[in-house]
Design an enzyme around this catalytic site. Structure first.
Site, PDB file in Angstrom:
ATOM      1  N   ASP A 291       0.882  -1.174   0.008  1.00 38.65           N
ATOM      2  CA  ASP A 291       0.144   0.077  -0.015  1.00 38.65           C
ATOM      3  C   ASP A 291       0.827   1.200   0.135  1.00 38.65           C
ATOM      4  O   ASP A 291       1.787   1.167   0.410  1.00 38.65           O
ATOM      5  CB  ASP A 291      -0.940  -0.146   1.399  1.00 38.65           C
TER       6      ASP A 291
ATOM      7  N   HIS B  81       3.067   3.553  -8.663  1.00 37.31           N
ATOM      8  CA  HIS B  81       2.905   2.228  -9.075  1.00 37.31           C
ATOM      9  C   HIS B  81       4.329   1.719  -9.685  1.00 37.31           C
ATOM     10  O   HIS B  81       4.782   0.586  -9.594  1.00 37.31           O
ATOM     11  CB  HIS B  81       1.847   1.918  -9.872  1.00 37.31           C
TER      12      HIS B  81
ATOM     13  N   LEU C 290      11.162 -20.202  -4.627  1.00 35.24           N
ATOM     14  CA  LEU C 290      10.310 -19.644  -4.095  1.00 35.24           C
ATOM     15  C   LEU C 290       8.924 -19.596  -4.890  1.00 35.24           C
ATOM     16  O   LEU C 290       9.252 -19.654  -6.109  1.00 35.24           O
ATOM     17  CB  LEU C 290      10.739 -18.044  -3.897  1.00 35.24           C
TER      18      LEU C 290
HETATM   19  C1  FPP Z   1      -1.666   0.303  -3.536  1.00 37.64           C
HETATM   20  O1  FPP Z   1      -1.141   1.548  -3.362  1.00 37.64           O
HETATM   21  C2  FPP Z   1      -0.850  -0.424  -4.670  1.00 37.64           C
HETATM   22  C3  FPP Z   1      -2.021  -0.981  -5.804  1.00 37.64           C
HETATM   23  C4  FPP Z   1      -3.042  -0.772  -5.918  1.00 37.64           C
HETATM   24  C5  FPP Z   1      -0.880  -1.633  -7.116  1.00 37.64           C
HETATM   25  C6  FPP Z   1       0.143  -2.373  -6.550  1.00 37.64           C
HETATM   26  C7  FPP Z   1       0.899  -2.502  -7.669  1.00 37.64           C
HETATM   27  C8  FPP Z   1       2.249  -2.419  -7.900  1.00 37.64           C
HETATM   28  C9  FPP Z   1       3.256  -2.565  -6.672  1.00 37.64           C
HETATM   29  C10 FPP Z   1       2.915  -2.764  -9.328  1.00 37.64           C
HETATM   30  C11 FPP Z   1       3.593  -3.945  -9.525  1.00 37.64           C
HETATM   31  C12 FPP Z   1       3.073  -5.286  -8.973  1.00 37.64           C
HETATM   32  C13 FPP Z   1       3.381  -6.300  -9.932  1.00 37.64           C
HETATM   33  C14 FPP Z   1       3.292  -7.676  -8.994  1.00 37.64           C
HETATM   34  C15 FPP Z   1       4.123  -6.586 -11.058  1.00 37.64           C
HETATM   35  P1  FPP Z   1      -2.315   2.639  -3.573  1.00 37.64           P
HETATM   36  O2  FPP Z   1      -2.498   3.115  -5.058  1.00 37.64           O
HETATM   37  O3  FPP Z   1      -3.587   2.167  -2.832  1.00 37.64           O
HETATM   38  O4  FPP Z   1      -1.798   3.850  -2.729  1.00 37.64           O
HETATM   39  P2  FPP Z   1      -2.474   4.858  -1.820  1.00 37.64           P
HETATM   40  O5  FPP Z   1      -3.196   4.098  -0.720  1.00 37.64           O
HETATM   41  O6  FPP Z   1      -1.376   5.500  -1.300  1.00 37.64           O
HETATM   42  O7  FPP Z   1      -3.406   5.720  -2.734  1.00 37.64           O
END
Ligand code: FPP
Length: 246
Positions: free
Chosen positions: A18, A35, A129
């Protein structure tokens, strides 16, 4: 790292990644920038987990609820998944990592489905893994699928309601091939489970950190594992029972 007890590592770690959006906004950037940087943390943590000998790592990459985000963010995230998976598969394969995807994958665009299928097939015989990516996943969705599946068996006469045990439900979940996570980490200062592995996390130790996901690195993972190793896991027993192995 030298303080870690390598004989008492959690077998399975699950992570809610997050804080990408906030990390980007704090830098005056678009959420997708966060992201994009989150991918570097994924790479770093997968490498660390594999190096120290964690057997299963589940990453919550996209929830069922995330489909309701602005269209540009959803499209951007989908291309990021496709590009990252396609780019990383050779390296993951070289490192003997086996990939799995869980979630309502039927909702994904065709190019994403193809990338996932290719990644799963390419790494299917690896023995290191096991990296499980939860994509378009929600625990309530998963539980409903499992219950439908069991209800059909009862309806067909393959089993009776009385035959339903914990193992019956566990076998019907998308995580049936993996042990339950022993440690769940959530970054970025939110103290919630957010529809993630609700059944499987029953006895997991929960670890929350203020660190935003794009800043989360090996040393943060080691801190979480050290914290895990300092806890007493009682599974409903008393402290004395645990200490005397009763
Ligand atoms: C949450 O942060 C994150 C996500 C919804 C996306 C996670 C994706 C990645 C880390 C990209 C790569 C992953 C893979 C497996 C290739 P948020 O957007 O909810 O953050 P916020 O709470 O600060 O708005």
């Amino acid at each position: 790292m030298e303080n870690l007890d390598l004989n008492r590592l959690p077998k399975h770690i699950a992570i809610i990644m997050d804080g990408n959006g906030r990390w980007a906004q704090e830098k005056g950037q678009d959420r997708l920038y966060g992201h994009f940087h989150g991918v570097q943390s994924v790479r770093n943590i997968v490498e660390a987990a594999s190096e120290i000998g964690i057997k299963y790592l589940t990453l919550y990459a996209f929830s069922t609820e995330n489909w309701d985000r602005p269209a540009a963010e959803v499209t951007g995230l989908m291309s990021l998944f496709v590009d990252t998976i396609a780019k990383e598969v050779p390296d993951l394969h070289k490192n003997n990592i086996k990939l799995h995807f869980i979630g309502n994958l039927s909702l994904l665009p065709d190019d994403a489905k193809a990338a996932l299928e290719n990644a799963t097939l390419t790494t299917a015989n690896n023995t290191g893994l096991e990296l499980i990516i939860a994509l378009s996943y929600s625990s309530r969705w998963e539980l409903i699928q499992a219950i439908k599946n069991i209800a059909e068996k009862v309806q067909n006469g393959q089993m009776q309601p009385d035959d339903i045990q914990e193992a019956t439900l566990e076998a019907a979940l998308s995580t049936s091939a993996f042990p339950d996570p022993e440690l769940m980490i959530r970054t970025s200062g939110e103290y919630r489970i957010s529809n993630f592995l609700l059944y499987q996390l029953a006895y997991a130790e929960l670890y929350f950190t203020e660190t935003r996901w794009p800043d989360f690195r090996k040393k943060d993972l080691m801190e979480a594992i050290l914290d895990f190793q300092s806890r007493e896991r009682r599974f409903g027993k008393t402290s004395l029972q645990v200490q005397t192995n009763d």
